[in-house]
Enzyme design. Structure first.
Site, short mmCIF file in Angstrom:
data_model
loop_
_atom_site.label_atom_id
_atom_site.label_comp_id
_atom_site.label_asym_id
_atom_site.label_seq_id
_atom_site.Cartn_x
_atom_site.Cartn_y
_atom_site.Cartn_z
N CYS A 203 0.81 -1.22 0.00
CA CYS A 203 0.00 0.00 0.00
C CYS A 203 0.84 1.27 0.00
CB CYS A 203 -0.94 0.00 1.19
SG CYS A 203 -2.08 -1.39 1.11
N HIS B 69 -3.52 7.16 1.96
CA HIS B 69 -3.88 5.82 1.50
C HIS B 69 -5.27 5.49 2.04
CE1 HIS B 69 -3.89 1.63 0.70
NE2 HIS B 69 -3.74 1.26 1.96
N ASN C 84 -10.05 -0.34 -0.87
CA ASN C 84 -8.59 -0.26 -0.83
C ASN C 84 -8.02 -0.90 -2.10
OD1 ASN C 84 -5.86 -0.49 -0.31
ND2 ASN C 84 -6.10 -1.40 1.72
O1 UT7 Z 1 -3.95 -1.26 3.32
C1 UT7 Z 1 -3.15 -2.24 3.88
C2 UT7 Z 1 -3.17 -2.18 5.33
N1 UT7 Z 1 -4.43 -2.68 5.84
C3 UT7 Z 1 -5.11 -1.95 6.72
O2 UT7 Z 1 -4.75 -0.83 7.02
C4 UT7 Z 1 -6.31 -2.60 7.37
C5 UT7 Z 1 -6.27 -2.34 8.85
N2 UT7 Z 1 -7.34 -3.02 9.59
C6 UT7 Z 1 -8.64 -2.65 9.51
O3 UT7 Z 1 -8.99 -1.77 8.72
C7 UT7 Z 1 -9.61 -3.29 10.44
O4 UT7 Z 1 -8.91 -4.01 11.42
C8 UT7 Z 1 -10.63 -4.25 9.74
C9 UT7 Z 1 -11.60 -3.44 8.88
C10 UT7 Z 1 -9.91 -5.27 8.91
C11 UT7 Z 1 -11.47 -4.98 10.80
O5 UT7 Z 1 -12.13 -4.02 11.63
P1 UT7 Z 1 -12.01 -4.10 13.22
O6 UT7 Z 1 -12.83 -3.01 13.74
O7 UT7 Z 1 -10.56 -4.15 13.60
O8 UT7 Z 1 -12.75 -5.46 13.52
P2 UT7 Z 1 -12.19 -6.73 14.32
O9 UT7 Z 1 -11.22 -7.49 13.49
O10 UT7 Z 1 -11.77 -6.29 15.69
O11 UT7 Z 1 -13.50 -7.57 14.48
C12 UT7 Z 1 -14.60 -7.14 15.31
C13 UT7 Z 1 -15.73 -8.13 15.17
C14 UT7 Z 1 -15.28 -9.58 15.30
O12 UT7 Z 1 -16.32 -10.29 15.94
P3 UT7 Z 1 -16.24 -10.65 17.51
O13 UT7 Z 1 -14.99 -11.46 17.67
O14 UT7 Z 1 -16.16 -9.32 18.21
O15 UT7 Z 1 -17.50 -11.40 17.74
C15 UT7 Z 1 -15.18 -10.05 13.88
O16 UT7 Z 1 -15.37 -11.44 13.75
O17 UT7 Z 1 -16.30 -8.01 13.86
C16 UT7 Z 1 -16.31 -9.30 13.23
N3 UT7 Z 1 -16.12 -9.09 11.80
C17 UT7 Z 1 -17.14 -8.84 10.96
N4 UT7 Z 1 -18.47 -8.74 11.16
C18 UT7 Z 1 -19.25 -8.46 10.10
C19 UT7 Z 1 -14.96 -9.09 11.08
N5 UT7 Z 1 -15.22 -8.84 9.80
C20 UT7 Z 1 -16.57 -8.69 9.68
C21 UT7 Z 1 -17.43 -8.42 8.62
N6 UT7 Z 1 -18.75 -8.32 8.86
N7 UT7 Z 1 -16.97 -8.24 7.35
#
Ligand code: UT7
Length: 332
Positions: free
Chosen positions: A116, A256, A286
């Site tokens: 990225c 980004h 992204n």
């Molecule tokens: O560009 C390259 C670099 N990449 C990035 O900068 C990405 C950085 N990371 C992120 O943008 C975020 O971490 C994500 C968008 C990938 C995830 O968001 P988050 O707020 O960190 O969610 P999380 O991984 O902490 O998950 C929270 C909850 C989990 O459920 P529980 O364990 O709390 O029950 C996940 O299983 O949300 C759940 N979850 C979803 N629910 C509905 C994860 N993905 C989804 C989804 N839909 N697509």
């Protein structure tokens, strides 16, 4: 003689027609439009469909648009640098494929793999060739067909990424416009949290790697998020300090587009209001190498000669950085 800097003299962009909406993703994985919108800011992304369509198919229209807008022929391009993690093939470089497709017969080229942050790395590299005085027209494109390495059964990654690309032409300037400074960083330790497990020389493709779905993006989102917020905002803040820029003198942050919450945190650290932040994540998601130049492409008409732009990125590697550009032309 006054110092030569590399000025951006034209911008081009391309996104494929197919729109993959949050609603359609709801039919593929267990997710909701509401979750995706609130956690990432993304509403839809573009997908390049069709057999044998690689990243070069995104780059060629970008290069041709840049030539058309600048009024030059592809044969005038000296060098093409493509920032991508989804090359058409492992080799040759996508830059070679693109120069052939657009008839850039006098150009040489190569790819840069910095995920990225690829566009920032490529822009800084391209600028060196201009500053040396040896080259007059260097094209830098960031593009990725992320759909080729995304697992559409994995809800934690498939909601984020999309396909698209954009780029710029760099030309010599002696009036102080163009790329004026960059801070570029990497930390290979971060590869643990964001990588593709198989398909490289360490773990070549086998039946087993395919069956284990190892040819897709692997991401530990929470960890990446944490590092992204800290490092992207710190690099942007540092480049402001080093160049005596203030929230008033910065016209635009060009971030980004990985997650709206990371963009907001970076703008906050810089003290910038929302009106000074380029955001198009809602339309394209992204696109990895494509995000920053796609912002320049979308906002080009709002940019004025002399505007101070801060570009900032964070991505796989880890790689990150920030660049300071003084914009070289008024809207045409
Ligand atoms: O560009 C390259 C670099 N990449 C990035 O900068 C990405 C950085 N990371 C992120 O943008 C975020 O971490 C994500 C968008 C990938 C995830 O968001 P988050 O707020 O960190 O969610 P999380 O991984 O902490 O998950 C929270 C909850 C989990 O459920 P529980 O364990 O709390 O029950 C996940 O299983 O949300 C759940 N979850 C979803 N629910 C509905 C994860 N993905 C989804 C989804 N839909 N697509």
């Amino acid at each position: 003689m006054s110092k030569i800097t590399a000025a951006i003299t034209a911008v081009g962009g391309y996104v494929p027609d197919y729109v993959l909406t949050n609603k359609e993703l709801e039919t593929l994985v267990e997710t909701t439009d509401e979750w995706i919108t609130t956690r990432t800011g993304i509403k839809e992304r573009r997908i390049l469909k069709g057999a044998d369509m690689g990243t070069s198919e995104l780059c060629a229209p970008v290069a041709l648009e840049i030539c058309r807008k600048r009024g030059i022929s592809p044969e005038e391009i000296d060098l093409l640098i493509v920032a991508t993690v989804t090359p058409d093939m492992v080799f040759p470089a996508t830059a070679n494929v693109v120069t052939d497709k657009i008839g850039a017969k006098n150009a040489w080229g190569f790819d840069i793999n910095a995920a990225c942050s690829g566009f920032l790395y490529a822009l800084d590299t391209g600028a060196r060739f201009i500053e040396s005085g040896r080259y007059k027209k260097v094209m830098v494109i960031g593009a990725d067909k992320m759909s080729s390495i995304i697992d559409y059964t994995d809800r934690t990654t498939c909601i984020i990424f999309g396909d698209g690309g954009a780029g710029v032409l760099l030309e010599p300037n002696t009036e102080g416009f163009g790329l004026l400074d960059s801070i570029l960083k990497s930390d290979g330790h971060g590869r643990e949290y964001l990588h593709m497990k198989a398909g490289g020389s360490a773990r070549p493709a086998t039946l087993e790697t395919v069956q284990q779905r190892e040819h897709f993006v692997y991401q530990e989102g929470k960890m990446v998020f944490k590092y992204a917020v800290a490092n992207m905002s710190e690099a942007a803040h540092q480049i402001m300090e080093r160049n005596q820029l203030t929230a008033d003198s910065v016209a635009w942050l060009v971030p980004h587009q990985a997650n709206k919450r990371i963009i907001d945190a970076t703008a906050h650290r810089m003290g910038l209001p929302d009106e000074k932040v380029m955001v198009n994540i809602q339309k394209y998601g992204n696109t990895t190498g494509g995000t920053i130049p796609l912002c320049l492409w979308d906002y080009e008409k709002q940019l004025k000669k002399g505007d101070n732009l801060v570009l900032a990125a964070f991505g796989g590697g880890f790689t990150w950085g920030a660049s300071y550009i003084r914009w070289a032309y008024d809207p045409k």
